[in-house]
Design an enzyme around this catalytic site. Structure first.
Site, PDB file in Angstrom:
ATOM      1  CD  GLU A   8      -2.883  -1.332   2.040  1.00  0.00           C
ATOM      2  OE1 GLU A   8      -2.965  -0.394   3.212  1.00  0.00           O
ATOM      3  OE2 GLU A   8      -3.880  -2.027   2.131  1.00  0.00           O
ATOM      4  CE  LYS A  12     -10.450  -3.297   3.320  1.00  0.00           C
ATOM      5  NZ  LYS A  12      -9.894  -4.406   3.765  1.00  0.00           N
TER       6      LYS A  12
END
EC number: 4.2.1.11
Length: 430
Positions: free
Chosen positions: A209, A339
């Site tokens: 990330e 999400k």
């Protein structure tokens, strides 16, 4: 307003593309009768909850079994013919039909990756046909709240090849009046942290990330490094920049025990450890502090810390309204991570956000560790006025794409733009 016929779906195309980890994922493109189109690419996760919607993968030798040509074929052969002639403006009908055709509780027939790609592309096609931004199409005239970013600058767990058990150590730059200044603050701390790691002889390699992945010995060491980096950059911990954690505790939970930093802890002991961290650091948010099915532990955690910090359920809720309702009834948390690929349609995502709002929960719009250049979640965060977004660190272009999209939205909104950080930060008003 254009004639309704202009918004009828003509066809849906799909293809196999790559995500930020070099794994295949699905891109879908919805074409309308009027000539407008919309495109979307779905992400995928590394630490996935057991209760998430099912990604369809090919198996076999190609791409180590992770190909998605089967999902692409499902779009071409099943989804596209079924949606032809439906209005793209009726997002609920589009998503409902795909769910009905799939016929399984976890979308394992058509695949959540194929369904979601088409769902998101449908919304973007409608926005493009109306010639309005996606955040305006999904939201309303009051959708002008830019989110506080939760920036994952130290990676651990399943996101990095190091010994940290916790998955994410995040900066929360809230003590400014607009998003662009918040982004600047986070960026300067990111570079300050890199300099500190260099000085200490620690790795500045980045994880999935975009955060650094130094081989630190403990969460305490990571917390101390972040405080030092914040101060070195000229900012005040707690007052201008706070911290957030994603423990991703399911990853080190086995048979009722948390195997954490060489110790074996039960739920109460894990809660005590988290309480000490909150006492010693300016932490405002903890995600997945306990495992996804440790419901009793979550209720205890919320009783202990729920009035002090935001307790976010990711694997606990998996953007699923049924699990969220259970959490609301059992008082298991006070926030939900959103999400889109955990549940698999835009409609169900929006339903989860709305249920959270009605129940006094906050919502954090989130990326996945396997991301793409798609910026839908940036628009979604503004459209829903969620006030928070997790989209990674200040490196890797698939992360920066979302930040840059938010900068553009803030510019478009002009003096109508508001910034969530300036409104106050905490479990009640984050």
């Amino acid at each position: 307003m254009k004639e309704t016929i202009d918004f009828l779906i003509d066809t849906v195309e799909a293809r196999q593309v790559l995500d930020s980890r070099g794994n295949p994922t699905v891109e879908a493109e919805v074409f309308l009768e009027c000539g407008a189109s919309g495109r979307a690419i779905v992400p995928s996760g590394a630490s996935t909850g057991a209760h998430e919607a099912h990604e369809l993968r090919d198996g076999g030798s190609k791409y180590m079994g992770k190909g998605v040509l089967n999902a692409v074929n499902k779009i071409h052969e099943t989804i596209s013919p079924a949606l032809c002639g439906l209005s793209s403006l009726d997002q609920t009908a589009v998503d409902k039909l795909m769910i009905e055709i799939d016929g399984t509780p976890n979308k394992s027939n058509l695949g959540a990756n194929s369904i979601l790609a088409v769902s998101l592309a449908t919304a973007r096609a409608s926005a493009n046909a109306l010639d309005i931004p996606l955040y305006r199409y999904l939201g309303d005239p009051l959708s002008n709240l830019l989110p506080v970013p939760l920036m994952n600058v130290i990676n651990g767990g399943a996101h990095a090849p190091n010994s940290l058990d916790f998955q994410e150590f995040m900066l929360v730059p809230h003590g400014v009046n607009n998003f662009s200044e918040s982004l600047r603050m986070g960026t300067e701390i990111f570079h300050s942290l890199k300099s500190l790691l260099d000085q200490k002889g620690l790795s500045t390699a980045v994880g999935d990330e975009g955060g650094f992945a130094p081989n630190l010995s403990s969460s305490v060491e990571a917390g101390d490094l972040l405080l030092e980096a914040i101060q070195k950059a000229g900012f005040k911990p707690g007052e201008q920049v706070s911290l957030a954690l994603d423990a991703a505790s399911t990853e080190f939970y086995r048979d009722g025990i948390y195997k954490y930093e060489g110790k074996s802890l039960n739920s109460s002991e894990m809660i005590s450890y988290l309480s000490r961290l909150v006492s010693n650091y300016p932490i405002v948010s903890i995600e997945d502090g306990l495992a996804e099915d440790d419901w009793e532990g979550w209720s205890e955690l919320n009783k202990e810390l729920g009035n002090k910090v935001q307790l976010v359920g990711d694997d606990l809720f998996v953007t699923n309204t049924e699990r969220l309702r259970k959490g609301i009834i059992e008082k298991s948390a006070n926030s939900i991570l959103i999400k889109v690929n955990q549940i698999g349609t835009l409609t169900e995502t929006l339903e989860a956000i709305e249920l959270a709002k009605m129940s006094g929960f906050t919502s954090v719009i989130s990326h996945r560790s396997g991301e793409t250049e798609d910026t839908t979640i940036a628009d979604l965060s503004v459209a829903t006025r969620s006030g928070q977004i997790k989209t990674g660190s200040l490196s890797r272009s698939e992360r920066i794409a979302k930040y840059n999209r938010l900068l553009k939205i803030e510019e478009e909104l002009g003096n109508q733009a508001r910034f969530a950080g300036a409104l106050g930060l905490g479990p009640k008003n984050i």
